[in-house]
Design a protein around this motif. Sequence first.
Motif, PDB file in Angstrom:
ATOM      1  N   VAL A  25       0.846  -1.186   0.000  1.00 19.55           N
ATOM      2  CA  VAL A  25       0.000   0.000   0.000  1.00 19.55           C
ATOM      3  C   VAL A  25       0.883   1.238   0.000  1.00 19.55           C
ATOM      4  O   VAL A  25       1.820   1.329   0.789  1.00 19.55           O
ATOM      5  N   LEU A  26       0.594   2.167  -0.890  1.00 21.40           N
ATOM      6  CA  LEU A  26       1.354   3.418  -0.933  1.00 21.40           C
ATOM      7  C   LEU A  26       0.427   4.574  -0.538  1.00 21.40           C
ATOM      8  O   LEU A  26      -0.480   4.923  -1.289  1.00 21.40           O
ATOM      9  N   PRO A  27       0.634   5.147   0.658  1.00 23.84           N
ATOM     10  CA  PRO A  27      -0.232   6.261   1.072  1.00 23.84           C
ATOM     11  C   PRO A  27       0.086   7.525   0.277  1.00 23.84           C
ATOM     12  O   PRO A  27       1.203   7.685  -0.202  1.00 23.84           O
ATOM     13  N   LYS A  28      -0.895   8.389   0.163  1.00 18.19           N
ATOM     14  CA  LYS A  28      -0.669   9.671  -0.520  1.00 18.19           C
ATOM     15  C   LYS A  28       0.362  10.498   0.224  1.00 18.19           C
ATOM     16  O   LYS A  28       0.521  10.357   1.430  1.00 18.19           O
ATOM     17  N   GLY A  29       1.017  11.348  -0.497  1.00 23.75           N
ATOM     18  CA  GLY A  29       1.988  12.232   0.140  1.00 23.75           C
ATOM     19  C   GLY A  29       3.308  11.556   0.456  1.00 23.75           C
ATOM     20  O   GLY A  29       4.102  12.094   1.215  1.00 23.75           O
ATOM     21  N   SER A  30       3.530  10.364  -0.124  1.00 23.37           N
ATOM     22  CA  SER A  30       4.783   9.688   0.207  1.00 23.37           C
ATOM     23  C   SER A  30       5.445   9.058  -1.023  1.00 23.37           C
ATOM     24  O   SER A  30       4.844   8.937  -2.082  1.00 23.37           O
ATOM     25  N   ILE A  31       6.687   8.681  -0.808  1.00 23.85           N
ATOM     26  CA  ILE A  31       7.463   8.042  -1.869  1.00 23.85           C
ATOM     27  C   ILE A  31       7.795   6.629  -1.428  1.00 23.85           C
ATOM     28  O   ILE A  31       8.272   6.417  -0.317  1.00 23.85           O
ATOM     29  N   MET A  32       7.498   5.661  -2.282  1.00 25.91           N
ATOM     30  CA  MET A  32       7.850   4.285  -1.957  1.00 25.91           C
ATOM     31  C   MET A  32       8.948   3.796  -2.881  1.00 25.91           C
ATOM     32  O   MET A  32       8.856   3.921  -4.090  1.00 25.91           O
ATOM     33  N   GLY A  33       9.992   3.248  -2.270  1.00 22.89           N
ATOM     34  CA  GLY A  33      11.053   2.618  -3.042  1.00 22.89           C
ATOM     35  C   GLY A  33      10.752   1.142  -3.173  1.00 22.89           C
ATOM     36  O   GLY A  33      10.362   0.488  -2.207  1.00 22.89           O
ATOM     37  N   ILE A 196      15.387   9.563  -0.494  1.00 24.48           N
ATOM     38  CA  ILE A 196      14.062  10.168  -0.652  1.00 24.48           C
ATOM     39  C   ILE A 196      12.871   9.304  -0.230  1.00 24.48           C
ATOM     40  O   ILE A 196      11.788   9.836  -0.026  1.00 24.48           O
ATOM     41  N   ALA A 197      13.059   7.988  -0.110  1.00 27.10           N
ATOM     42  CA  ALA A 197      11.873   7.142   0.100  1.00 27.10           C
ATOM     43  C   ALA A 197      11.347   7.234   1.532  1.00 27.10           C
ATOM     44  O   ALA A 197      12.109   7.379   2.478  1.00 27.10           O
ATOM     45  N   ASP A 198      10.030   7.176   1.666  1.00 24.22           N
ATOM     46  CA  ASP A 198       9.408   7.079   2.991  1.00 24.22           C
ATOM     47  C   ASP A 198       9.198   5.615   3.347  1.00 24.22           C
ATOM     48  O   ASP A 198       9.283   5.222   4.490  1.00 24.22           O
ATOM     49  N   TYR A 199       8.878   4.817   2.330  1.00 23.81           N
ATOM     50  CA  TYR A 199       8.637   3.398   2.543  1.00 23.81           C
ATOM     51  C   TYR A 199       9.523   2.589   1.608  1.00 23.81           C
ATOM     52  O   TYR A 199       9.826   3.034   0.507  1.00 23.81           O
ATOM     53  N   ILE A 200       9.900   1.422   2.083  1.00 19.52           N
ATOM     54  CA  ILE A 200      10.664   0.514   1.238  1.00 19.52           C
ATOM     55  C   ILE A 200       9.890  -0.800   1.137  1.00 19.52           C
ATOM     56  O   ILE A 200       9.488  -1.381   2.150  1.00 19.52           O
ATOM     57  N   THR A 201       9.651  -1.232  -0.096  1.00 20.64           N
ATOM     58  CA  THR A 201       9.059  -2.547  -0.305  1.00 20.64           C
ATOM     59  C   THR A 201      10.104  -3.396  -0.998  1.00 20.64           C
ATOM     60  O   THR A 201      10.707  -2.977  -1.975  1.00 20.64           O
ATOM     61  N   ILE A 209       9.057  -9.482   0.542  1.00 17.60           N
ATOM     62  CA  ILE A 209       9.714  -9.905   1.786  1.00 17.60           C
ATOM     63  C   ILE A 209       9.295  -8.960   2.921  1.00 17.60           C
ATOM     64  O   ILE A 209       9.001  -9.397   4.026  1.00 17.60           O
ATOM     65  N   PHE A 210       9.321  -7.682   2.655  1.00 18.33           N
ATOM     66  CA  PHE A 210       8.785  -6.760   3.650  1.00 18.33           C
ATOM     67  C   PHE A 210       8.345  -5.468   2.996  1.00 18.33           C
ATOM     68  O   PHE A 210       8.726  -5.146   1.871  1.00 18.33           O
ATOM     69  N   MET A 211       7.472  -4.749   3.686  1.00 16.56           N
ATOM     70  CA  MET A 211       7.087  -3.410   3.287  1.00 16.56           C
ATOM     71  C   MET A 211       7.091  -2.593   4.568  1.00 16.56           C
ATOM     72  O   MET A 211       6.251  -2.787   5.432  1.00 16.56           O
ATOM     73  N   GLU A 212       8.110  -1.739   4.728  1.00 20.21           N
ATOM     74  CA  GLU A 212       8.235  -1.019   5.991  1.00 20.21           C
ATOM     75  C   GLU A 212       8.645   0.420   5.738  1.00 20.21           C
ATOM     76  O   GLU A 212       9.134   0.750   4.662  1.00 20.21           O
ATOM     77  N   SER A 213       8.435   1.236   6.749  1.00 15.97           N
ATOM     78  CA  SER A 213       8.898   2.610   6.598  1.00 15.97           C
ATOM     79  C   SER A 213      10.417   2.597   6.675  1.00 15.97           C
ATOM     80  O   SER A 213      11.014   1.775   7.369  1.00 15.97           O
ATOM     81  N   LYS A 214      11.044   3.485   5.929  1.00 11.31           N
ATOM     82  CA  LYS A 214      12.498   3.462   5.819  1.00 11.31           C
ATOM     83  C   LYS A 214      13.156   3.648   7.190  1.00 11.31           C
ATOM     84  O   LYS A 214      14.100   2.953   7.527  1.00 11.31           O
ATOM     85  N   ASP A 215      12.599   4.569   7.985  1.00 10.19           N
ATOM     86  CA  ASP A 215      13.199   4.843   9.291  1.00 10.19           C
ATOM     87  C   ASP A 215      13.147   3.622  10.198  1.00 10.19           C
ATOM     88  O   ASP A 215      14.117   3.287  10.853  1.00 10.19           O
TER      89      ASP A 215
END
Lengths: 286, 210
Positions: A25-33, A196-201, A209-215
Motif C-alpha cells: 500500500v502506498l499512502p498519498k503524500g509519500s514516496i515508496m522505493g 528520498i523514500a518514505d517506505y521501502i518494499t 519480503i517486507f514493506m516497511e517505513s524506511k526509518d
Amino acid sequence: MANALEVNRLTKRYKDFKLDEVSFVLPKGSIMGFIGENGAGKTTTIKAILNLVKTDSGSVQILGMDNKKNEKQIKQEIGVVFDGSNFHDALKAKDISKIMKGIYANWDDSLFNEYLRKLKIPIAKTVKEYSRGMKMKLAIAAALSHHPRLLLLDEATGGLDPIMRNEVLDILLDFIQDEEKAVFFSSHIIGDLEKIADYITFIHEGKIIFMESKDDLIYNYGIMKCGADDFIKIDPNDIVGYQKNHFGCEILVRDKSKMAHKYPDFLIDQTNIEEIMLYYVKGEKR
Amino acid sequence: MRGLLLKDLINLKTYGRSVILIVTVFTAFAFFSDDSSFTTTFISILFAIMAITSMSYDELAKWNIYALSMPISRKELVLGKYLLAFILVCLGVAISLIIAVIPVFMGNEADLLMLMLTVLTSGSVALIMLTILLPLVYKFGIEKSRIILFIVLFIPSILLAILAQTGLIMPNKATDILIITLLQILPIVALVLFVASYFISVAIFNNKEI
C-alpha cells in the motif's frame, strides 16, 4: 481515500517465474522505493499495475479506482517512466509537447518547458543526440507535465550520473510536497531510495519480503556479531539471515533493542538497507 | 488518436524526404516511357511500406509499452496505425494519379479511364499487402515480418511471371473484359479486407503481453 496505490494479492504465473500474492500500500503524500535484485519481479509488478500483462489473480487500486475498470481515467492521472527512453530518435522536445497534447487532456506546455529548463534539457537537439541521462530526464519531464497524481518510475535513475540523479531526486521531492500526490519508484540504486523514500518494499523471487517505513528499517534492524561457538545459543526465530566468516558470525536481526536485551553479550551494529537486502537474499537461514 | 498520428508523421518526415526524391526520379522515368503502370505500382508500394517503417521506429523506441501506459487503449493504438496506413496509401494513389495524368495533358494519347484503373489497382495491391502484413507484424514483430514481406511480395509476382511464360493466359477480348471487371471491384475488395485485417490485428494485439 488515503492511498494512492493499493496492490492486493497480485499473482501472475510464468513458466519459470511467479509473481506470488504481491501486496503493498502506498499512502498519498509519500514516496515508496521498490527494491529487489534483477529478475525479482519489479518490472512485472509495474506492468501488472498498469494492466499491461494479464494477471492470474489479485487486484490493483490506483487513486481509489480499479486498474482494469477505470483504466483510461487512471492513465490520464498517472505519469510513467520506464527504464530507458521510449521516445523516437527523430523527435525534439517541442515535437513531444505536440504529441502529448494530443494524448493527455491536462498536458501543460508551460510546465513542460519549465521542467526542460530546470533539468537543463537541450531543446534544439533530437532525442538521438541525447545522452542516456538526458533521455531519462526528458522522459521524467514528460511524465510530470500533465499534472499526474501518481508517478510510477521503473529504474528511472539508472543511467544518470550522481549530479543528474540529485536533480531528479529533488524534482521528485518537490512533486511530493503536494500531499495529494505519491511516487512509486523501483530501483536497485539503494542510495537514491535512502535519500528520498518514505517506505521501502522489498521483493525477492516474486514474493514481497517486507514493506516497511524506511526509518523503521534503519533503526530496527541490526547486525549482531558473535563467535562461531555462540551461534548455536541463538534462537533461530531471531535470525533473519546470517553470514559466517573467520572471526565468527554476523546475523541480521529484526528488533534491535529487544535483541540487545535478550543477548547482552553480543555486539549489535547499525545496518542499512543495502545490508538488509543482502542478508535476505545472500545470507543463509537456519 | 491525434497524438498518435502526429507522432508517426513527425517520425516519417526524414524518410518522407527520400521518398519524394525517389518519386521525382521515377516521375521523370514515367515521362519517357509509354507505360506508367510500373511507376504507379512502385509509388503505391513505397508509400505503403512507410507504414511498416513507422512500426519499426516504434519497435526501436519501445513505444507501444509506453503508449499503453498513457490514456491510449490497445484498440486505439492499432486503429492509429491502420489510419496512418490508409492515409499513406491514399497519398500514394493521389501522387500516382497526378504522375499518370500529366502526360495526357501534355498531349500524349492515352485512355484516361484505363489510367485511373491502373492507379487504383496499384493502390489496391498496396492496401492488400498491408492487409496481410500488419497483423503479421502485430503477431511476430517487425524482424520476422520483414522476411514474410519478401515472400508476400515475391511469390505472387513469380507465380504471375511463370503463368505468363507458360502461355496459359492468352490475352483475348473475353479475358480482357473479365480482368477489367475484376479490377474495377478490386478497390472495394481491398478495402473490405483491410477493415477485416484491422479487427484481426486488434484481436492479436489484445492477447499480446507487452
